[in-house]
Scaffold this motif. Structure first.
Motif, PDB file in Angstrom:
ATOM      1  N   ARG A   1     -17.402   2.148 -38.047  1.00  0.00           N
ATOM      2  CA  ARG A   1     -18.653   1.712 -38.678  1.00  0.00           C
ATOM      3  C   ARG A   1     -19.662   1.276 -37.621  1.00  0.00           C
ATOM      4  O   ARG A   1     -20.845   1.609 -37.709  1.00  0.00           O
ATOM      5  N   LYS A   2     -19.188   0.546 -36.607  1.00  0.00           N
ATOM      6  CA  LYS A   2     -20.115   0.107 -35.552  1.00  0.00           C
ATOM      7  C   LYS A   2     -20.674   1.306 -34.790  1.00  0.00           C
ATOM      8  O   LYS A   2     -21.798   1.266 -34.290  1.00  0.00           O
TER       9      LYS A   2
ATOM     10  N   GLY B   1     -21.537   3.812 -36.215  1.00  0.00           N
ATOM     11  CA  GLY B   1     -22.578   4.330 -37.106  1.00  0.00           C
ATOM     12  C   GLY B   1     -22.085   5.205 -38.245  1.00  0.00           C
ATOM     13  O   GLY B   1     -22.887   5.767 -38.999  1.00  0.00           O
TER      14      GLY B   1
ATOM     15  N   GLU C   1     -21.026   6.529 -41.722  1.00  0.00           N
ATOM     16  CA  GLU C   1     -21.586   6.117 -43.008  1.00  0.00           C
ATOM     17  C   GLU C   1     -20.511   5.735 -44.013  1.00  0.00           C
ATOM     18  O   GLU C   1     -20.797   5.096 -45.025  1.00  0.00           O
ATOM     19  N   GLY C   2     -19.260   6.164 -43.749  1.00  0.00           N
ATOM     20  CA  GLY C   2     -18.129   5.646 -44.515  1.00  0.00           C
ATOM     21  C   GLY C   2     -17.797   6.378 -45.795  1.00  0.00           C
ATOM     22  O   GLY C   2     -16.644   6.700 -46.028  1.00  0.00           O
ATOM     23  N   TYR C   3     -18.780   6.622 -46.628  1.00  0.00           N
ATOM     24  CA  TYR C   3     -18.488   7.232 -47.933  1.00  0.00           C
ATOM     25  C   TYR C   3     -18.174   8.721 -47.750  1.00  0.00           C
ATOM     26  O   TYR C   3     -19.040   9.502 -47.355  1.00  0.00           O
TER      27      TYR C   3
ATOM     28  N   ILE D   1     -18.642  10.307 -40.246  1.00  0.00           N
ATOM     29  CA  ILE D   1     -19.759  10.811 -41.049  1.00  0.00           C
ATOM     30  C   ILE D   1     -21.053  10.275 -40.482  1.00  0.00           C
ATOM     31  O   ILE D   1     -21.318   9.064 -40.539  1.00  0.00           O
TER      32      ILE D   1
ATOM     33  N   ASN E   1     -25.271  11.103 -40.345  1.00  0.00           N
ATOM     34  CA  ASN E   1     -26.346  11.903 -40.948  1.00  0.00           C
ATOM     35  C   ASN E   1     -25.764  12.819 -42.033  1.00  0.00           C
ATOM     36  O   ASN E   1     -26.228  13.937 -42.237  1.00  0.00           O
ATOM     37  N   GLY E   2     -24.730  12.363 -42.689  1.00  0.00           N
ATOM     38  CA  GLY E   2     -24.121  13.112 -43.788  1.00  0.00           C
ATOM     39  C   GLY E   2     -23.041  14.091 -43.366  1.00  0.00           C
ATOM     40  O   GLY E   2     -22.243  14.527 -44.196  1.00  0.00           O
TER      41      GLY E   2
ATOM     42  N   GLN F   1     -12.188   6.930 -46.271  1.00  0.00           N
ATOM     43  CA  GLN F   1     -12.367   7.133 -44.823  1.00  0.00           C
ATOM     44  C   GLN F   1     -11.273   7.925 -44.115  1.00  0.00           C
ATOM     45  O   GLN F   1     -11.577   8.795 -43.314  1.00  0.00           O
TER      46      GLN F   1
END
Lengths: 388, 388
Positions: free
Chosen positions: A176-177, A179, A181-183, A244, A246-247, A195
């Motif tokens: 997450r740090k 960057g 997006e997780g989902y 993930i 930018n998608g 994840q």
């Protein structure tokens, strides 16, 4: 952020397919489909006529969608009275994504547009999206670079005696740090993923997930991924995660061992690497997807590991790789029954894995782009088991 | 883990509803619906006849489903030839969840059972699930206790200058270590949530999410939750997260401030607490959901904050609370148009919030059980803003 040229190219490819199939236009309501064509995933419905300009009709948030959308005509969702007037009677055959659109949504649009024929464009949609542009390949390479940085940190925080879920938490925190997006978006009905998986002694449990490894999870309500089981020495620790950015999703697995491995597991790893090498050498336009799976299964069989290939004995999955991009489960699939040729620019996670109940899992996973000279690795780091 | 008695009670309530509505039985294919009635979310289809014994037909993993399922007849999914024979011709009216079942799934079952009438049981299903048993309330209380522990740790790691995503990562890491399962189930089409939101300066951006606050997110592909924006002094920091344990979700928001707050925001907080108090005092069986929303909106208006209530001015959401349980968006909703009475044992996240563009968000959120003497708090910790 998506640019107008990319968006336009995607719309044009879709319109060519619609025309070729005699479909007058398509309605997209699924968030990631709308995002792919427009650059926004605000709550919206996209109409793409086979000829002419697309229209993005937004429910929420209109102001944000207007800021993000590459579609000139980005407007508030029309009233039930206005909506039908936007579809002249010559538009008879309307494409709709039957794979993800719920029956209630279908009924809603069918009622708004009575007398039209709704046809399934799920396959067209997935085929278009499977082939990535240069810009998309750049995005995926970036996702690969970011997640590999996190994998390199694992030896610093993986310790004997921690629970699987502690390892997961430490990995996810760094991801997450970085960057991420997780989902994780998945298209298949009935699939869910949080994840990724950090699993070791509980890795061999079979499960609902359409993969070689499911993990035990924290409960039977969420029976996937890390559990409260404690990580022990001399047992493979599987870290299989999605990054993930930018998608764009990449999917990668590495194995870590505190101590050493049983010979069967070492043999499993060596076989997985050999299978990966064969598949990557042949990840070229025109090669038939099913043939790659069959060859992989044959190599597993020849190594004496057919029973363990892609799942616990008796619950083996019938694939060895899957398309990946804006969704984790894109086209194509390197699977039995998938008799279509690979195309240049498709991106595929290749994941030969072997499950040895009671002992652990051995294998490898990387994301590759299909290329003229074979697969191009997007998750660029060494494949070997990391011994701690 | 679900026990047989709970499962049996749920099935009985469903059968009573089916009989009352003249429906011969219902097919459930959505994972969390299957889980609710059976105790397993393996990839399965559940058949519940209006009278007689239910049958769970499992695709993957059969062995795991048999271990977890409370349903006596838990069997491998039958072949397309065997399937129709299990449904004698007198079973004419078949319930199906039109709200979540994709058209392809509907077509598959409609083809397997030709000549039957499929009817929508989405509302029946959601109404049954909205009322929690004592066992379920215990599960939710546990989820509340677990997430509150993590909230109490926030002052230890929240620092000026960190990015929203860093705060999110630190919170999520602790939440996972506490055992939260992470994957947030939402029923509404088009909604997605990754665990929750840790947002501050970017909190006021409007978005697709059906809530007061969406956040900016990391990109327009994932436009929700934490962004890379830096956390500053004198700006409210909103931490709105879900804790998921044994499948049961609680939803809670607290605010933190490094320094002090502008008077408008302090007024917003005081008004939110007053609205919460009114709603909790009236969270009793028989009270009409819509009336609670209208009273909340009236209190916001009287405080001079009507424009800011439940969203950025002009993009306000029309609700002040939502059911929560195995999904984040269960019945009932304290919303305009929701003219039904509350029922004993329903669990509701109450979240009056005010958005002041350019300044920040002020509000509160807790999960409560509807009770004879008003709402019973399941997220038991102080409501006040935490000043650092």
């Amino acid at each position: 952020m998506l640019n107008k040229q990319e968006s336009q190219q995607r719309i044009t490819r879709l319109q060519q397919e619609l025309k070729a199939k005699g479909i007058d236009g398509a309605l997209f309501i699924y968030p990631i489909d709308v995002y792919y064509f427009t650059g926004t995933r605000q709550n919206s419905t996209l109409w793409v006529p086979a000829e002419g300009k697309p229209r993005l009709m937004v429910r929420k948030s209109v102001s944000r969608a207007i800021k993000e959308s590459c579609i000139e005509e980005t407007v508030p969702f029309p009233s039930s009275k206005e909506f039908p007037a936007l579809f002249p009677p010559e538009l008879q055959k309307i494409g709709f994504t039957f794979d993800v659109a719920p029956v209630q949504q279908y009924n809603y649009y069918a009622k708004l547009l009575p007398g039209r024929e709704f046809v399934d464009v799920s396959a067209i949609n997935r085929e278009i999206r499977s082939v990535k542009s240069e810009w998309e390949l750049g995005q995926m390479r970036k996702s690969g670079d970011m997640i590999c940085q996190v994998f390199r940190e694992v030896p610093g925080f993986l310790k004997e005696g921690m629970r699987e879920v502690d390892l997961a938490a430490e990995f996810e925190c760094r991801l997450r740090k970085a960057g991420s997006e997780g989902y994780v978006r998945m298209r298949a009905f009935n699939q869910e993923l949080f994840q990724g998986l950090a699993v070791s002694s509980a890795a061999c449990d079979p499960g609902f997930f359409d993969g070689a490894v499911t993990g035990q999870g924290m409960s039977s309500a969420s029976p996937h991924g890390a559990s409260a089981a404690v990580i022990k020495a001399n047992t493979p620790i599987l870290v299989d995660y999605t990054g993930i950015f930018n998608g764009y999703i990449v999917d990668i697995t590495r194995f870590f061992v505190i101590g050493k491995l049983a010979p069967e597991l070492e043999h499993g790893f060596a076989t997985a690497l050999a299978i990966q090498k064969y598949l990557v050498d042949n990840l070229k336009p025109g090669v038939i997807c099913e043939e790659l799976f069959l060859k992989a299964a044959e190599m597993a069989e020849e190594a004496g590991l057919g029973r363990n290939f892609m799942g616990a004995p008796g619950e083996n999955a019938k694939f060895v790789g899957h398309g990946v991009g804006l969704e984790l489960d894109e086209f194509p699939v390197l699977a039995q029954g998938f008799k279509v040729p690979l195309r240049d620019g498709q991106t595929i996670a290749i994941e030969p894995k072997f499950v040895f109940p009671g002992q652990g899992v051995a294998g490898i996973e990387n994301t590759f782009a299909v290329g003229k000279n074979g697969g191009v690795k997007l998750t660029d780091m060494p494949d070997e088991v990391v011994y701690l």
